[in-house]
Scaffold this active site. Structure first.
Site, short mmCIF file in Angstrom:
data_model
loop_
_atom_site.label_atom_id
_atom_site.label_comp_id
_atom_site.label_asym_id
_atom_site.label_seq_id
_atom_site.Cartn_x
_atom_site.Cartn_y
_atom_site.Cartn_z
N HIS A 36 8.18 -5.79 9.78
CA HIS A 36 8.75 -5.54 8.46
C HIS A 36 7.80 -4.72 7.60
CE1 HIS A 36 6.39 -8.82 6.50
NE2 HIS A 36 6.64 -9.52 7.60
N ASP A 65 7.90 -4.62 4.17
CA ASP A 65 7.56 -5.24 2.88
C ASP A 65 6.41 -6.23 3.03
OD1 ASP A 65 9.38 -6.91 4.37
OD2 ASP A 65 9.68 -8.13 2.58
N ASP A 95 0.21 -9.46 8.03
CA ASP A 95 1.61 -9.83 7.81
C ASP A 95 2.34 -8.69 7.08
OD1 ASP A 95 3.98 -11.18 7.60
OD2 ASP A 95 3.28 -12.61 6.10
N GLU A 116 11.90 -8.88 4.46
CA GLU A 116 11.62 -10.09 5.25
C GLU A 116 10.92 -11.16 4.43
OE1 GLU A 116 9.54 -12.97 7.76
OE2 GLU A 116 8.65 -11.56 6.34
N GLU A 117 10.02 -10.73 3.56
CA GLU A 117 9.20 -11.70 2.83
C GLU A 117 9.99 -12.50 1.80
OE1 GLU A 117 6.53 -12.70 3.68
OE2 GLU A 117 5.27 -11.16 4.57
N GLU A 146 6.89 -10.55 14.67
CA GLU A 146 5.58 -11.00 14.22
C GLU A 146 5.27 -12.43 14.64
OE1 GLU A 146 5.27 -11.94 9.97
OE2 GLU A 146 7.42 -11.55 9.85
N HIS A 167 -0.64 -13.84 3.48
CA HIS A 167 -0.30 -14.13 2.08
C HIS A 167 -1.52 -14.51 1.24
CE1 HIS A 167 4.22 -15.10 3.03
NE2 HIS A 167 3.78 -14.06 3.71
#
Length: 401
Positions: free
Chosen positions: A80, A82, A113, A147-148, A175, A373
């Site tokens: 992804h 984003d 990520d 996705e996030e 992922e 994150h």
């Protein structure tokens, strides 16, 4: 190796350039990022399509590497574009500068990520094409948005399109995460996410009076019950030697309500993040929650802020060709892999809903701290390049079975 060597490495340059596109939520402008991915596709001589399955603000980029037998079920290599927001004052490096220190650590949002796997796929394809390799099955490299924040404007809508149906997908990689030991994790399933809000209503009035049936009493009952449930899962985790993905996680994430310190409120809300283990009876669990609402004294409304459906796990094992090929490719590199249930949520669930065997995998070894994150998210240059080598082994294995 020196920092200068890393900085001059062509694959490291591509990765760092990709990281510099600020695609953090909210209100992302993907335009420059998409143009860069189109340039990468051109450099690899791969046709590329840009689709907008949800709306014009959320592009899905699809690169196609045609196989020698294109009628066979195809492979998706997904990631992804984003990333989650940053708190800049908590970072020691600019989170969108992709700065590298003397140890070869690259600091940027998305290094773990999950921008790294996207360009690692491309690096592996570049190396394989240079050797004249062409896969038996067609390979699609997909870069999806959103996705996030749940994938509702990305993969969820993409898999509903005629374009996706024509891709005839049989297997996907997406992922994963760094591991906590010397093995590499392969996620074959995900827990069911239920963010729950309990809206507790009760008698309002002056804070000096012991009023009956207050919202606070009802909230206290609900919190105690949920925390007892949480404690039971913590106990299982410790006593049974389980992984986070094997149990149900419950965390109190929000408390809302009240108008003043001497006013008993008419309503108090409590929100829990709930990730439900794959062996839990969802219908029975919901009934338990609703029973607690009644036991609390009534006036408690259960609201699902999101209610994901149960998604069956992907089949794994020696008798599953894609899994067997994937595992052998890693074993041939003397890398150990362990199948796990993913503790978080990824876009793989939307592919599994379509019957696609899907594995979550990131070739990040146990020397990589888990910083998804987190502040100062980073990856070492040698770890990144090792990941390309891993995919150079995996891609031929899963495409040629």
């Amino acid at each position: 190796m020196s920092k200068g060597w890393w900085e001059n490495n062509a694959e490291i340059k591509i990765f760092r350039e990709y990281l510099r596109f600020n695609t953090a939520h909210p209100n992302i402008d993907y335009t420059a990022c998409v143009e860069y991915l189109k340039q990468q596709a051109a450099s690899l001589d791969l046709p590329v399509d840009v689709l907008y399955p949800a709306n014009e603000d959320n592009p899905v980029v699809v690169m196609k590497w045609e196989g020698k037998e294109p009628d066979l079920p195809s492979i998706i290599l997904n990631s992804h574009t984003d990333v989650v927001p940053v708190v800049r004052e908590k970072w020691t490096h600019d989170p969108f500068a992709a700065e590298m220190d003397d140890e070869g650590r690259i600091f940027a949002r998305g290094t773990q990520d999950t921008k790294q796997v996207g360009t690692q796929y491309l690096g592996a394809i570049r190396a394989l094409k240079a050797k004249g390799f062409q896969p038996k099955r067609t390979v699609y490299v997909t870069f999806v948005p959103d996705e996030e924040v749940g994938g509702h404007l990305g993969m969820r809508e993409f898999v509903k399109t005629d374009y996706f149906k024509k891709m005839n997908v049989g297997f996907s990689l997406d992922e994963g995460s760094p591991s906590l030991d010397k093995t590499y994790y392969a996620y074959y399933a995900e827990r069911t996410a239920w963010p729950l809000r309990f809206k507790c209503s009760g008698t309002a009035g002056h804070g000096s009076i012991l009023l009956p049936n207050t919202a606070g009493e009802k909230l206290n009952y609900i919190v105690n019950k949920m925390m007892e449930y949480r404690a039971s899962q913590v106990k299982r985790l410790k006593e049974e030697g389980l992984f986070f993905g094997d149990v149900t996680t419950i965390n109190l994430t929000q408390l809302e309500g009240g108008v003043q310190n001497n006013v008993v409120p008419a309503q108090l809300d409590v929100v829990f993040d709930l990730r439900i283990a794959i062996d839990v009876d969802l219908e029975a669990l919901e009934k338990q929650f609703r029973d607690w609402c009644v036991e609390a004294g009534g006036g408690v409304e259960l609201v699902f802020e999101r209610k994901d459906e149960f998604v069956p796990a992907s089949k794994i094992g020696a008798d599953v060709p894609f899994w067997a090929a994937f595992e052998k490719a890693l074993n041939d590199l003397n890398l150990k892999v362990r199948a796990q249930v993913c503790p978080g949520g990824t876009d793989s669930r939307y592919l599994r809903q379509q019957g696609v065997t899907s594995l979550g995998f990131s070739p990040l070894n146990n020397n990589t701290p888990i910083l998804l994150h987190d502040h100062d998210e980073h990856i070492k240059a040698d770890v990144y390049l090792h990941g390309i080598e891993v995919y150079k082994s995996i891609i031929p294995a899963i495409t040629d079975i």
